[in-house]
Design a protein around this motif. Structure first.
Motif, PDB file in Angstrom:
ATOM      1  N   SER A 109       0.813  -1.225   0.000  1.00 60.07           N
ATOM      2  CA  SER A 109       0.000   0.000   0.000  1.00 60.07           C
ATOM      3  C   SER A 109       0.840   1.266   0.000  1.00 60.07           C
ATOM      4  CB  SER A 109      -0.931   0.011   1.208  1.00 60.07           C
ATOM      5  OG  SER A 109      -0.186   0.176   2.418  1.00 60.07           O
ATOM      6  N   GLY A 110       2.055   1.197   0.564  1.00 58.75           N
ATOM      7  CA  GLY A 110       2.855   2.402   0.724  1.00 58.75           C
ATOM      8  C   GLY A 110       2.456   3.207   1.940  1.00 58.75           C
ATOM      9  N   ASN A 111       1.335   2.837   2.581  1.00 61.04           N
ATOM     10  CA  ASN A 111       0.897   3.488   3.814  1.00 61.04           C
ATOM     11  C   ASN A 111       1.655   2.876   4.984  1.00 61.04           C
ATOM     12  OD1 ASN A 111      -1.035   3.277   6.339  1.00 61.04           O
ATOM     13  ND2 ASN A 111      -1.702   5.089   5.191  1.00 61.04           N
ATOM     14  N   LYS A 112       2.397   3.685   5.729  1.00 59.31           N
ATOM     15  CA  LYS A 112       3.283   3.152   6.768  1.00 59.31           C
ATOM     16  C   LYS A 112       2.522   2.397   7.849  1.00 59.31           C
ATOM     17  CE  LYS A 112       7.123   6.359   6.149  1.00 59.31           C
ATOM     18  NZ  LYS A 112       7.999   7.378   6.771  1.00 59.31           N
ATOM     19  N   GLN A 113       1.326   2.865   8.203  1.00 56.35           N
ATOM     20  CA  GLN A 113       0.537   2.174   9.230  1.00 56.35           C
ATOM     21  C   GLN A 113       0.185   0.764   8.767  1.00 56.35           C
ATOM     22  OE1 GLN A 113      -3.149   4.131  10.149  1.00 56.35           O
ATOM     23  NE2 GLN A 113      -3.537   2.913  11.990  1.00 56.35           N
ATOM     24  N   ARG A 114      -0.252   0.642   7.526  1.00 56.05           N
ATOM     25  CA  ARG A 114      -0.601  -0.669   6.989  1.00 56.05           C
ATOM     26  C   ARG A 114       0.645  -1.537   6.802  1.00 56.05           C
ATOM     27  NH1 ARG A 114      -4.428   0.057   1.835  1.00 56.05           N
ATOM     28  NH2 ARG A 114      -4.374  -2.236   1.953  1.00 56.05           N
ATOM     29  N   MET A 115       1.752  -0.937   6.367  1.00 52.91           N
ATOM     30  CA  MET A 115       2.988  -1.700   6.184  1.00 52.91           C
ATOM     31  C   MET A 115       3.515  -2.222   7.512  1.00 52.91           C
ATOM     32  SD  MET A 115       4.953   0.575   3.275  1.00 52.91           S
ATOM     33  CE  MET A 115       6.254  -0.633   2.963  1.00 52.91           C
ATOM     34  N   HIS A 116       3.449  -1.411   8.567  1.00 54.53           N
ATOM     35  CA  HIS A 116       3.884  -1.866   9.895  1.00 54.53           C
ATOM     36  C   HIS A 116       3.040  -3.049  10.352  1.00 54.53           C
ATOM     37  CE1 HIS A 116       5.707   2.351  10.943  1.00 54.53           C
ATOM     38  NE2 HIS A 116       6.407   1.682  10.047  1.00 54.53           N
ATOM     39  N   PHE A 117       1.727  -2.960  10.138  1.00 55.62           N
ATOM     40  CA  PHE A 117       0.843  -4.061  10.529  1.00 55.62           C
ATOM     41  C   PHE A 117       1.195  -5.336   9.752  1.00 55.62           C
ATOM     42  CE2 PHE A 117      -2.925  -6.685  10.216  1.00 55.62           C
ATOM     43  CZ  PHE A 117      -3.419  -6.688  11.513  1.00 55.62           C
ATOM     44  N   ALA A 118       1.455  -5.184   8.453  1.00 58.51           N
ATOM     45  CA  ALA A 118       1.782  -6.355   7.624  1.00 58.51           C
ATOM     46  C   ALA A 118       3.068  -7.020   8.089  1.00 58.51           C
ATOM     47  CB  ALA A 118       1.895  -5.932   6.163  1.00 58.51           C
ATOM     48  N   LEU A 119       4.100  -6.226   8.382  1.00 63.26           N
ATOM     49  CA  LEU A 119       5.382  -6.789   8.807  1.00 63.26           C
ATOM     50  C   LEU A 119       5.286  -7.440  10.180  1.00 63.26           C
ATOM     51  CD1 LEU A 119       7.698  -3.924   7.515  1.00 63.26           C
ATOM     52  CD2 LEU A 119       7.583  -6.258   6.626  1.00 63.26           C
ATOM     53  N   LYS A 120       4.542  -6.837  11.109  1.00 65.39           N
ATOM     54  CA  LYS A 120       4.343  -7.459  12.423  1.00 65.39           C
ATOM     55  C   LYS A 120       3.586  -8.776  12.278  1.00 65.39           C
ATOM     56  CE  LYS A 120       4.503  -3.250  15.250  1.00 65.39           C
ATOM     57  NZ  LYS A 120       3.736  -2.292  16.071  1.00 65.39           N
ATOM     58  N   SER A 121       2.624  -8.811  11.349  1.00 68.50           N
ATOM     59  CA  SER A 121       1.875 -10.049  11.108  1.00 68.50           C
ATOM     60  C   SER A 121       2.786 -11.144  10.570  1.00 68.50           C
ATOM     61  CB  SER A 121       0.728  -9.783  10.119  1.00 68.50           C
ATOM     62  OG  SER A 121      -0.182  -8.834  10.638  1.00 68.50           O
ATOM     63  N   LEU A 122       3.728 -10.778   9.701  1.00 66.36           N
ATOM     64  CA  LEU A 122       4.696 -11.756   9.201  1.00 66.36           C
ATOM     65  C   LEU A 122       5.585 -12.260  10.332  1.00 66.36           C
ATOM     66  CD1 LEU A 122       5.889 -10.290   5.765  1.00 66.36           C
ATOM     67  CD2 LEU A 122       4.558 -12.360   6.145  1.00 66.36           C
ATOM     68  N   LEU A 123       5.975 -11.380  11.231  1.00 61.46           N
ATOM     69  CA  LEU A 123       6.815 -11.787  12.360  1.00 61.46           C
ATOM     70  C   LEU A 123       6.056 -12.697  13.320  1.00 61.46           C
ATOM     71  CD1 LEU A 123       8.607  -8.394  12.994  1.00 61.46           C
ATOM     72  CD2 LEU A 123       9.751 -10.540  12.432  1.00 61.46           C
ATOM     73  N   GLN A 124       4.744 -12.499  13.434  1.00 54.55           N
ATOM     74  CA  GLN A 124       3.935 -13.344  14.318  1.00 54.55           C
ATOM     75  C   GLN A 124       3.700 -14.720  13.712  1.00 54.55           C
ATOM     76  OE1 GLN A 124       0.531 -10.789  14.714  1.00 54.55           O
ATOM     77  NE2 GLN A 124       1.219  -9.918  16.653  1.00 54.55           N
ATOM     78  N   GLU A 125       3.454 -14.758  12.420  1.00 55.15           N
ATOM     79  CA  GLU A 125       3.164 -16.023  11.729  1.00 55.15           C
ATOM     80  C   GLU A 125       3.969 -16.034  10.435  1.00 55.15           C
ATOM     81  OE1 GLU A 125       1.508 -19.749  11.519  1.00 55.15           O
ATOM     82  OE2 GLU A 125       1.230 -18.313  13.150  1.00 55.15           O
TER      83      GLU A 125
END
Length: 579
Positions: A275-291
């Motif tokens: 998305s290029g939106n930092k809030q959404r990108m942070h959520f996506a990367l944290k989700s990858l780190l969780q699972e």
């Protein structure tokens, strides 16, 4: 800045380039023989590609480019052409100097124990499938050519590292295979390492910095991300309405969990990362780190410290990961241990990765991309947990801030969008090509289905027209574009980070700041093998299976919710009290 290690070339003897001529008996058995092929074709842009198709002698286009006849054996080059420091004597290779590094579905990688800037990549095959040495060499050379002539043009030269084809002593390969067998994941042992041809690819180790010669003692952190497809299909050929609302990755998660591939559904959605939106990108990367599943791995000095091999892997331990990362992000050790420390370290990692993903200015095809491949279709996936959470709060999802055109994510997304018709619109065109090949099987080489992947092949990929003129040429162009798009949808991005030295302020290399330190970094792309033509029927069937299962699951969930509400309304009793 400390000087890099001296490069030591391996002495090799020249090999004849006569086709089908065996290796002379005087050739040293341990010689490394990097290969190269020559291809020439003028570049004339999209208009030229379309003109080539219309004016080709047979009217079908996809004529083979002017190309030097490939050799059955690699030509000799010094290993210093790859910037490698191997320090081996001619004719001698020791399997104990190499260790297991990782593997995918089709290849296995080993790294040199001392000089970890180099890896060897071997092909894997099912036990009952045998290929000749010539076929394996050509397969590997096609991978190199595709990277050089196609993906470097699309993504940019600094991101793509093609390597070279090399020939190794057979005894070394056999002993190496035995040595690493116990380290391989059980789920990957259904295929065997190629020990018969002696051919492999020699590549730079992308878990190391690729932007400059670095001091060996400097610690290096590498994050590998497999971002997957970053858009929702926009083709009018799509018949399943669900595909216009939910991304492929989120739908596929349900089927993978149901079949036991993974334990639980990931909260990661590719559209958030792209998305290029930092809030959404942070959520996506944290989700990858969780699972993490197979979409994220973290290496420290070339060793895997975080990642998931299969459903049997243990649950991710953030505290252990934070222990590894703390010296990188908080070198003064001013942060106490505990949950607060763990969250702070993970937050720093996510912020740094986001900044790296949004950086970059390497020139590539996407920089002059036609508006025809601009963002189309929904920009938010309805199944994304981030989007669902905001909807529950009565808020709208921030669609996108827009990716910078110079960044690798933007370029990767544009190549993915060469899938102009979706598999539903592409499959009838594939059948058109198949019918033609059944009638004229000798034309398979002319159509460049199995290569050569040269500049002529690249030029024809730039024809973005979607108006079907009924020809085999149109069908083949869309099929080849789909194969390239699928390659981009399955590639991996390697982000290597190394703390900057105090005296490194004058160094001309990219640097990303964090709250307590600064990092030199490099970004590379991995897994760029062109997807096979023969896999298209499988992709068509898999697509239907994914969508049907997801639709059934969503309907069942909706029916359960409605049933609960109806039952609650039946049990409700209105009591009136006299006032």
């Amino acid at each position: 800045m400390a000087a890099g290690p001296p490069t030591v070339a391996i002495n090799v003897r020249k090999v004849s380039r006569t086709r089908n001529r065996p290796t002379p008996s005087w050739q040293a058995p341990g010689a490394w023989l990097p290969a190269a092929t020559v291809c020439e074709s003028p570049r004339r842009g999209r208009a030229g590609a379309a003109a080539d198709r219309r004016s080709s002698p047979d009217g079908r286009g996809w004529c083979p480019a002017r190309r030097a006849a490939p050799s059955s054996r690699p030509r000799v080059l010094a290993c210093e052409a790859l910037g490698l420091r191997l320090g081996m004597e001619e004719g001698k290779m020791d399997e104990n100097e190499w260790g297991y590094h990782g593997e995918g579905n089709k290849s296995l990688v080993v790294a040199h124990a001392q000089q970890r800037c180099v890896v060897l990549r071997f092909l894997k095959f099912p036990p009952n499938r045998k290929k000749t040495s010539e076929e394996i060499f050509q397969h590997l050379q096609n991978i190199v050519d595709f990277g050089k002539n196609v993906m470097k043009e699309f993504l940019g030269e600094s991101y793509v590292h093609c390597g070279e084809v090399v020939q190794l002593p057979l005894e070394f390969v056999k002993q190496l295979c035995l040595k690493i067998q116990s380290e391989r994941p059980e789920s990957r042992c259904d295929k065997d390492l190629d020990t018969l041809s002696g051919y492999a690819m020699c590549l730079p180790n992308l878990t190391r910095l690729q932007t400059y010669r670095f001091a060996e003692h400097r610690p290096i952190l590498c994050v590998e991300i497999k971002p997957k497809c970053g858009f929702i299909p926009f083709s009018s050929d799509v018949t399943h309405e669900m595909k216009h609302k939910v991304c492929r990755y989120c739908m596929h998660q349900h089927l993978k969990v149901a079949t036991g591939k993974w334990k639980q559904i990931s909260r990661y959605c590719p559209l958030d990362l792209y998305s290029g939106n930092k809030q959404r990108m942070h959520f996506a990367l944290k989700s990858l780190l969780q699972e993490a599943q197979n979409n994220l791995k973290i290496f420290k000095n070339g060793e895997l410290i975080y990642g998931c091999k299969d459903a049997r892997s243990p649950v991710a331990d953030w505290s252990e990961l934070a222990h590894h990362l703390k010296p990188f992000f908080f070198p003064s050790n001013g942060l106490a241990s505990g949950p607060h420390c763990t969250r702070a370290v993970i937050r720093e990692l996510v912020h740094v990765i986001t900044r790296v993903l949004l950086s970059g200015s390497d020139k590539g095809w996407a920089g002059t991309l036609s508006p025809e491949l601009g963002p189309q279709g929904p920009r938010v996936c309805e199944a994304s947990p981030f989007s669902r959470s905001l909807r529950c709060q009565g808020k709208n999802t921030p669609e996108r801030s827009g990716l910078p055109k110079g960044c690798l994510l933007y370029k990767t997304l544009q190549v993915q969008m060469l899938d102009l018709l979706d598999i539903e619109g592409l499959y009838p065109l594939y059948n058109r090509v198949e019918r033609y090949l059944e009638e004229f099987p000798e034309e398979r080489k002319t159509l460049q289905i199995d290569g050569p992947y040269d500049e002529a092949f690249y030029q024809k990929l730039l024809d973005l027209s979607t108006e079907d003129d009924g020809t085999v040429a149109f069908a083949l162009t869309k099929v080849q574009q789909y194969r390239v798009a699928m390659t981009a949808k399955d590639c991996s991005i390697m982000i290597a980070l190394s703390p900057c030295l105090q005296d490194a302020s004058s160094d001309q290399r990219p640097v990303i700041p964090s709250s307590r330190s600064r990092f030199a970094f490099s970004v590379s792309v991995l897994d760029l093998d062109l997807k096979p033509y023969e896999s298209i029927p499988h992709q068509y069937k898999l697509d239907g299976k994914i969508v049907n299962y997801y639709s059934k699951t969503v309907r069942a969930k909706d029916n359960a919710v409605m049933s609960t509400r109806f039952k609650e309304s039946e049990d409700c009793t209105l009591v009136l009290h006299k006032v």
